[in-house]
Design an enzyme around this catalytic site. Structure first.
Site, PDB file in Angstrom:
ATOM      1  N   PHE A 240       0.817  -1.217   0.000  1.00  0.00           N
ATOM      2  CA  PHE A 240       0.000   0.000   0.000  1.00  0.00           C
ATOM      3  C   PHE A 240       0.852   1.268   0.000  1.00  0.00           C
ATOM      4  O   PHE A 240       0.415   2.308   0.479  1.00  0.00           O
ATOM      5  CB  PHE A 240      -0.975   0.012   1.188  1.00  0.00           C
ATOM      6  CG  PHE A 240      -1.815  -1.240   1.291  1.00  0.00           C
ATOM      7  CD1 PHE A 240      -2.651  -1.597   0.250  1.00  0.00           C
ATOM      8  CD2 PHE A 240      -1.743  -2.063   2.402  1.00  0.00           C
ATOM      9  CE1 PHE A 240      -3.414  -2.760   0.320  1.00  0.00           C
ATOM     10  CE2 PHE A 240      -2.500  -3.229   2.474  1.00  0.00           C
ATOM     11  CZ  PHE A 240      -3.337  -3.574   1.435  1.00  0.00           C
ATOM     12  N   ILE A 466       3.227  -7.235  -6.230  1.00  0.00           N
ATOM     13  CA  ILE A 466       2.958  -6.972  -4.812  1.00  0.00           C
ATOM     14  C   ILE A 466       1.620  -7.566  -4.395  1.00  0.00           C
ATOM     15  O   ILE A 466       1.119  -7.293  -3.314  1.00  0.00           O
ATOM     16  CB  ILE A 466       3.050  -5.463  -4.495  1.00  0.00           C
ATOM     17  CG1 ILE A 466       1.954  -4.668  -5.208  1.00  0.00           C
ATOM     18  CG2 ILE A 466       4.413  -4.936  -4.894  1.00  0.00           C
ATOM     19  CD1 ILE A 466       1.882  -3.205  -4.744  1.00  0.00           C
ATOM     20  N   ARG A 630      -8.376  -0.501 -20.840  1.00  0.00           N
ATOM     21  CA  ARG A 630      -8.776  -1.882 -21.054  1.00  0.00           C
ATOM     22  C   ARG A 630      -8.323  -2.739 -19.880  1.00  0.00           C
ATOM     23  O   ARG A 630      -7.201  -2.609 -19.396  1.00  0.00           O
ATOM     24  CB  ARG A 630      -8.088  -2.373 -22.320  1.00  0.00           C
ATOM     25  CG  ARG A 630      -8.542  -3.717 -22.821  1.00  0.00           C
ATOM     26  CD  ARG A 630      -7.640  -4.067 -23.999  1.00  0.00           C
ATOM     27  NE  ARG A 630      -8.240  -5.033 -24.878  1.00  0.00           N
ATOM     28  CZ  ARG A 630      -7.652  -5.432 -26.004  1.00  0.00           C
ATOM     29  NH1 ARG A 630      -6.488  -4.931 -26.361  1.00  0.00           N
ATOM     30  NH2 ARG A 630      -8.240  -6.331 -26.766  1.00  0.00           N
ATOM     31  N   ASN A 633      -6.904  -8.318 -17.283  1.00  0.00           N
ATOM     32  CA  ASN A 633      -7.366  -9.506 -16.555  1.00  0.00           C
ATOM     33  C   ASN A 633      -8.472  -9.067 -15.588  1.00  0.00           C
ATOM     34  O   ASN A 633      -8.197  -8.684 -14.449  1.00  0.00           O
ATOM     35  CB  ASN A 633      -6.198 -10.150 -15.806  1.00  0.00           C
ATOM     36  CG  ASN A 633      -6.563 -11.513 -15.241  1.00  0.00           C
ATOM     37  OD1 ASN A 633      -7.627 -12.065 -15.558  1.00  0.00           O
ATOM     38  ND2 ASN A 633      -5.695 -12.063 -14.409  1.00  0.00           N
ATOM     39  N   PRO A 634      -9.708  -9.104 -16.036  1.00  0.00           N
ATOM     40  CA  PRO A 634     -10.792  -8.502 -15.237  1.00  0.00           C
ATOM     41  C   PRO A 634     -10.890  -8.988 -13.784  1.00  0.00           C
ATOM     42  O   PRO A 634     -11.115  -8.158 -12.901  1.00  0.00           O
ATOM     43  CB  PRO A 634     -12.056  -8.842 -16.042  1.00  0.00           C
ATOM     44  CG  PRO A 634     -11.565  -8.981 -17.455  1.00  0.00           C
ATOM     45  CD  PRO A 634     -10.184  -9.580 -17.352  1.00  0.00           C
ATOM     46  N   THR A 636      -8.580  -9.952 -11.538  1.00  0.00           N
ATOM     47  CA  THR A 636      -7.585  -9.346 -10.634  1.00  0.00           C
ATOM     48  C   THR A 636      -7.831  -7.839 -10.528  1.00  0.00           C
ATOM     49  O   THR A 636      -7.611  -7.243  -9.467  1.00  0.00           O
ATOM     50  CB  THR A 636      -6.138  -9.631 -11.092  1.00  0.00           C
ATOM     51  OG1 THR A 636      -6.018  -9.345 -12.482  1.00  0.00           O
ATOM     52  CG2 THR A 636      -5.750 -11.067 -10.823  1.00  0.00           C
ATOM     53  N   GLN A 640      -8.718  -5.706  -7.078  1.00  0.00           N
ATOM     54  CA  GLN A 640      -8.063  -4.469  -6.632  1.00  0.00           C
ATOM     55  C   GLN A 640      -9.095  -3.436  -6.175  1.00  0.00           C
ATOM     56  O   GLN A 640      -8.934  -2.795  -5.139  1.00  0.00           O
ATOM     57  CB  GLN A 640      -7.257  -3.865  -7.789  1.00  0.00           C
ATOM     58  CG  GLN A 640      -5.969  -4.587  -8.072  1.00  0.00           C
ATOM     59  CD  GLN A 640      -5.013  -4.440  -6.927  1.00  0.00           C
ATOM     60  OE1 GLN A 640      -4.636  -3.344  -6.552  1.00  0.00           O
ATOM     61  NE2 GLN A 640      -4.650  -5.543  -6.325  1.00  0.00           N
ATOM     62  N   GLY A 704      -4.333   0.551 -15.848  1.00  0.00           N
ATOM     63  CA  GLY A 704      -3.966   0.035 -14.522  1.00  0.00           C
ATOM     64  C   GLY A 704      -4.940   0.492 -13.462  1.00  0.00           C
ATOM     65  O   GLY A 704      -5.505   1.580 -13.542  1.00  0.00           O
ATOM     66  N   GLU A 707      -5.328   2.054  -6.846  1.00  0.00           N
ATOM     67  CA  GLU A 707      -5.547   3.204  -5.975  1.00  0.00           C
ATOM     68  C   GLU A 707      -6.871   3.924  -6.216  1.00  0.00           C
ATOM     69  O   GLU A 707      -7.521   4.385  -5.275  1.00  0.00           O
ATOM     70  CB  GLU A 707      -4.367   4.168  -6.127  1.00  0.00           C
ATOM     71  CG  GLU A 707      -3.173   3.631  -5.373  1.00  0.00           C
ATOM     72  CD  GLU A 707      -1.837   3.960  -6.006  1.00  0.00           C
ATOM     73  OE1 GLU A 707      -1.051   4.623  -5.336  1.00  0.00           O
ATOM     74  OE2 GLU A 707      -1.580   3.547  -7.141  1.00  0.00           O
TER      75      GLU A 707
HETATM   76 MO1  MOS Z   1       1.108   3.080  -4.090  1.00  0.00          MO
HETATM   77  S1  MOS Z   1       0.716   4.303  -2.500  1.00  0.00           S
HETATM   78  O1  MOS Z   1       1.849   4.117  -5.202  1.00  0.00           O
HETATM   79  O2  MOS Z   1       2.001   1.800  -3.476  1.00  0.00           O
END
Ligand code: MOS
Length: 750
Positions: A240, A466, A630, A633-634, A636, A640, A704, A707
């Protein structure tokens, strides 16, 4: 950019290729690494927040069972500061090396480190080290005052028009202050370093979201060339942002390994993670909005202050989204810092945008009420045609569709605006909405792809997964390009000796690595075709390379599936083990004249239920619509956003790091007292992706995600709480007592 539209693997739900390793427990996280003769380090933490270390009595600790060494300023050995950051290298938030001097600037600052045969012995001995201090007054207060800004006056971050006059002349105005407390990252995986030194080279197993930067920083601080340091992070139990840049414990572990010539493991305890590995700072934001009676914004001003540490300047950048989210002729964003005796803050999921949008979108909700206008309509009305801060077009922006699709899915048209007017099953309902946005970007990246005689492919890139699914997405890209099935593709990440890849930050790995991996795969394919057309006995001998193609993992004459020969056969007959190619992505950062404003957009709708009789507030449902290019991989991607929404529930209702005013210590420094949202707090989650490819960013049109899913949640929830209760909470987190006794300074009863 070349656009790639059709694909059998891109955009297709693909289970994580690393899933079996994870569920079987064989994925190697940093602290899983174990070596012969390994010993354990445990830091000694300062128990004051400001002052000087005047004495360190290590005699008792040294005599304790299993203790090998106690290191402090005088015997740890040389550690250096990093040179200035350049691009995405040499980045560190706490620049001072550990144990550099005897000045204590925050509670928990490392003053010594004990090494012992076991972790328990090291910990017991660390607790027996007696430190004495000369104490000074400290300030760990979460109240930030504009009058104590560290800068003589706040920096102007963005400006257009004449905001002061527009605000003065405005008929309809909102002018409010929104505050957020310190939030501490609490990934399940603790920060850890396992340092191995062979007398010449360091091999560091780290919890890192950026292995290449980590290597460069560690080399600089240890005073060795970068090729003498290798940083490995095969798997990360999330970060994070807290694991983006190195923290002092990694230096302690490496220095202990250097001194002892033995592998050293240092795992940062949950308690220590509350002071020495970053956090989101406390933030105050004043938002002023002015609008005409028909709901058109005429001015937007955002003034933010965030706390930073005594030595380092961390700017949360709360005004990142404000300049382009809505159309307004007059805009001003300023930011300033206030120093506190707390470790340095760092990026925490959606830095800048998440707190910034909490404030801006809360103010938009208040403006809608002042205008007696529907809050969705207010946002639709202020849609800009271009990025008005840069004067350039958006690469791809569908915020209006996010709002209308979200409203439809949520059932927004049934909302009655009066406070407390909606009921269900005896509960009072509140409905709120917020827009969200997050930057889209490419950073420079390299990758290599090998096509091998055994029929497999290998992708190598010095980025890391990650937890978001990078291993899988990279394999999809190469499978798409070569036709090699996913189960025959090895993806190697998380090693600083691989071609330098992007940091796992900013939700930009996918966008950054895609061009590099595609190019590498294309070059490897070209090399393979060269082999096919030049090897004796090959059915393609003598053909021109551009007459051939690689399709479905086979070489064939373009467009002719008949007579296709598998890659493995081509390489076997040529006696070549593997052909390879490397690819590079260019970055969008620092472009002198960017052609497009690259951002993702979204809308979030929240429902709360309120039972005043028993003071129970619940977030019952959140609908999110995301426009982030686009989706490669919907599932994953969805994962997020869902995780981010749950985190948003925590931000709105629970998360707050509290400091004891007497000692400056974080007092809720554990998962019992620092409340994060858990399954029981999780609302019904509905996530929709608009899936408009952004071909200005890369050939696959991917931007992507991660966040952005957090960015609108808190404002949508505080808006919903106001709708249910009439109490406007502007001071996160929302507390039950705010709703029961609505009288605090940041509250307002409608
Ligand atoms: Mo994120 S806060 O850019 O790992």
């Amino acid at each position: 950019m070349n656009q790639i539209k059709e694909s059998k693997v891109i955009g297709v739900a693909t289970p994580r290729i690393d899933g079996p390793l994870k569920v079987s427990g064989s994925a190697m996280y940093a602290s899983d690494h174990h070596f012969k003769d390994m010993v354990y380090a445990w830091p000694v933490c300062a128990t004051i927040a400001s002052g000087t270390l005047t004495g360190l009595d290590t005699a008792a600790a040294k005599k304790m069972p299993g203790v090998i060494a106690v290191y402090h300023r005088e015997n740890i050995g040389k550690l250096y500061r990093t040179p200035p950051a350049a691009g995405f290298t040499m980045i560190i938030d706490e620049r001072r090396p550990p144990l550099e001097d005897d000045t204590i600037r925050y509670h928990g600052q490392y003053v010594a480190v004990v090494v012992a045969q076991t972790m328990e012995q090291a910990r017991a001995a660390a607790e027996s080290v007696k430190a004495t201090y000369s104490k000074q007054a400290h300030n760990t207060s979460g109240k930030l005052l504009a009058s104590e800004l560290s800068t003589p006056k706040p920096d102007e971050k963005s400006k257009r028009g004449d905001t002061a006059s527009a605000l003065k002349d405005a008929k309809i105005k909102v002018d409010q202050v929104y505050t957020m407390p310190v939030e501490t990252h609490n990934p399940i995986e603790l920060h850890a370093s396992v340092a191995v030194y062979d007398g010449d080279k360091f091999t560091l197993y780290e919890t890192s979201q950026a292995v290449v930067n980590h290597r460069d920083v560690m080399a600089a601080m240890l005073g060795v060339p970068p090729e003498k340091v290798q940083v490995i992070t095969r798997f990360l139990g999330s970060g994070f942002g807290g694991k983006l840049w190195p923290w002092p414990h990694g230096l302690l572990a490496a220095a202990c390994a250097r001194n002892l010539k033995r592998p050293v493991k240092l795992v940062v305890s949950r308690q220590m993670m509350f002071h020495s590995v970053g956090h989101r700072p406390a933030i105050d934001q004043r938002i002023q909005l002015a609008a005409s009676a028909d709901g058109k914004l005429t001015a937007v001003q955002q003034d933010y202050v965030n706390h930073t540490s005594i030595l380092d300047d961390y700017d949360e950048g709360c005004g990142e989204i404000t300049p382009f989210l809505y159309s307004t002729p007059n805009l001003l964003v300023t930011g300033g810092l206030a120093r506190r005796n707390i470790g340095n803050p760092t990026a925490m999921r959606g830095p800048g945008a998440v707190p910034g949008l909490y404030a801006l979108e809360s103010a938009m909700d208040e403006l809608a009420i002042a205008l007696k206008m529907d809050p969705v309509e207010l946002r639709l009305k202020n849609e800009p045609a271009i990025d008005e801060s840069l004067g350039i077009p958006f690469s791809s922006r569908h915020l209006k569709e996010c709002l209308t699709v979200g409203a439809e899915k949520f059932g927004w048209s049934r909302r009655t605006p009066e406070v407390g007017s909606m009921k269900r099953d005896g509960l009072t309902l509140g409905w709120g909405v917020a827009a969200c946005s997050w930057l889209a970007a490419r950073s420079e990246a390299e990758a290599s792809v090998e096509l091998r005689q055994d029929g497999t492919a290998r992708i190598a890139c010095g980025t890391q997964d990650i937890g978001g699914g990078t291993y899988t997405v990279m394999a999809q890209v190469v499978s798409h390009e070569t036709g090699i099935p996913l189960n025959k593709i090895d993806v190697v990440l998380g090693d600083s000796s691989l071609p330098p890849g992007p940091i796992s930050g900013g939700s930009w790995v996918t966008a950054s690595m895609t061009p590099a991996v595609l190019e590498a795969a294309q070059k490897a394919s070209a090399s393979l075709l060269k082999v096919a057309s030049s090897t004796d006995g090959s059915p393609f001998k003598g053909k021109k390379q551009d007459e051939l193609e690689l399709a479905n993992g086979m070489v064939c004459v373009k467009g002719q599936a008949q007579g296709a020969v598998p890659i493995s056969e081509i390489l076997r007959s040529a006696k070549i083990n593997a052909v390879s190619g490397t690819g590079k992505s260019t970055g969008t950062f620092g472009e002198a004249k960017p052609k497009f404003s690259f951002h993702s957009y979204g809308a979030q709708f929240a429902e709360v239920t309120w039972q005043p009789e028993i003071a129970r507030l619940r977030v019952s449902r959140v609908v999110t619509v995301i426009d982030a290019g686009r989706m490669l991989n919907p599932p994953t991607a969805r994962n997020q956003i869902e995780g981010a929404v749950v985190m948003g529930v925590g931000m709105a209702l629970f998360e707050e790091t509290m400091y004891d005013p007497r000692t400056g210590a974080p007092i809720n420094n554990n998962l019992a007292d620092y409340v994060v949202a858990v399954n029981a707090d999780t609302p019904q989650l509905d996530v929709t992706f608009l899936d408009y490819p952004d071909y200005e960013l890369n050939a696959l049109g991917a931007r992507g995600v991660g966040e952005i899913g957090l960015a609108g949640v808190a404002a949508a929830i505080t808006g919903a709480v106001h709708h249910a209760t009439g109490v406007r909470v502007r001071d996160l987190p929302i507390r039950i007592e705010d709703l029961l006794a609505p009288s605090g300074k940041n509250m307002h009863v409608a």
